[in-house]
Design a protein around this motif. Structure first.
Motif, short mmCIF file in Angstrom:
data_model
loop_
_atom_site.label_atom_id
_atom_site.label_comp_id
_atom_site.label_asym_id
_atom_site.label_seq_id
_atom_site.Cartn_x
_atom_site.Cartn_y
_atom_site.Cartn_z
N THR A 1 0.83 -1.22 0.02
CA THR A 1 -0.14 0.03 0.01
C THR A 1 0.92 1.18 -0.09
OG1 THR A 1 -0.37 0.03 2.46
CG2 THR A 1 -1.98 -1.11 1.06
N ARG A 2 2.19 1.13 0.01
CA ARG A 2 2.97 2.22 0.10
C ARG A 2 3.21 2.94 -1.27
NH1 ARG A 2 8.41 1.24 0.79
NH2 ARG A 2 8.73 3.54 0.76
N PHE A 3 2.98 2.14 -2.28
CA PHE A 3 3.31 2.15 -3.51
C PHE A 3 1.89 2.77 -4.32
CE2 PHE A 3 7.38 0.98 -2.88
CZ PHE A 3 7.23 0.02 -1.96
N ARG A 4 1.93 3.75 -5.23
CA ARG A 4 1.13 4.14 -6.15
C ARG A 4 0.74 3.03 -7.29
NH1 ARG A 4 0.54 7.10 -10.74
NH2 ARG A 4 2.58 7.26 -11.01
N GLN B 1 11.08 -0.62 -8.09
CA GLN B 1 10.56 -0.29 -6.80
C GLN B 1 11.14 -1.09 -5.75
OE1 GLN B 1 8.96 2.43 -5.65
NE2 GLN B 1 7.37 2.27 -6.87
N TYR B 2 11.71 -2.14 -6.03
CA TYR B 2 12.50 -2.83 -5.03
C TYR B 2 13.63 -2.27 -4.29
CZ TYR B 2 16.43 -3.67 -7.93
OH TYR B 2 17.26 -3.81 -8.92
N LEU B 3 14.17 -1.22 -4.95
CA LEU B 3 15.26 -0.48 -4.36
C LEU B 3 14.83 0.12 -3.19
CD1 LEU B 3 16.76 0.62 -7.93
CD2 LEU B 3 17.73 -0.98 -6.06
N SER B 4 13.60 0.35 -3.02
CA SER B 4 13.21 1.26 -1.99
C SER B 4 12.28 0.39 -0.63
CB SER B 4 12.17 2.48 -2.23
OG SER B 4 10.87 1.75 -3.01
N PHE B 5 12.64 -1.01 -1.04
CA PHE B 5 11.84 -1.89 0.04
C PHE B 5 12.81 -1.67 1.12
CE2 PHE B 5 9.20 -3.09 -3.12
CZ PHE B 5 9.02 -4.41 -3.29
#
Length: 133
Positions: free
Chosen positions: A102-105, A116-120
């Motif tokens: 839910t963090r991601f648009r 996006q995994y880079l910001s996990f």
């Protein structure tokens, strides 16, 4: 406390198979994005296979398509990366990483693997896979 524990790496010959496991504790096994990420020697990290709870989508990178498969066992709170027909270029340190979807648009598995995994926020300790004859 959230914890990811990986296992299953090893030294294998080309053409062999391995299954990596990633077990989650400290967090509900829902509404998550999971990424299997590898770090090959001298190369950038690569998201090789991902799953999104948002739409139950899976994605596998072209470099491993047809050879790697992501799966999960919700009862065991464990994800798997089944790898077959391993090649020397698959050698590297393999991580699992998760975050709250839910963090991601944009929440598709492909986007998770693309960048996006880079910001996990949560990463396992990594497990080494070496493919060599």
């Amino acid at each position: 406390q959230l914890l990811l524990v990986e296992s299953g790496g090893g030294l294998v010959q080309p053409g062999s198979s391995l299954t990596l496991s990633c077990t989650l504790s400290g967090l509900a096994f829902e509404n998550l994005a999971i990424a299997w990420v590898r770090q090959a020697p001298g190369k950038e990290r690569e998201g090789v296979s991902c799953f999104s709870d948002s739409d139950s989508s899976e994605y596998t990178a072209d470099s491993v398509k047809g050879r790697f498969t992501i799966s999960r066992d919700s009862a065991k709170k464990t994800w798997y990366l089944q790898m077959k027909d391993l090649k020397p270029e698959d050698t590297g340190l393999y991580y699992c990483a998760v975050d709250d979807i839910t963090r991601f648009r944009i929440r598709t598995a492909q986007v998770m693997c693309d960048y996006q995994y880079l910001s996990f926020g949560s990463w396992g300790q990594g497990t080494q896979v070496t493919v060599s004859s």
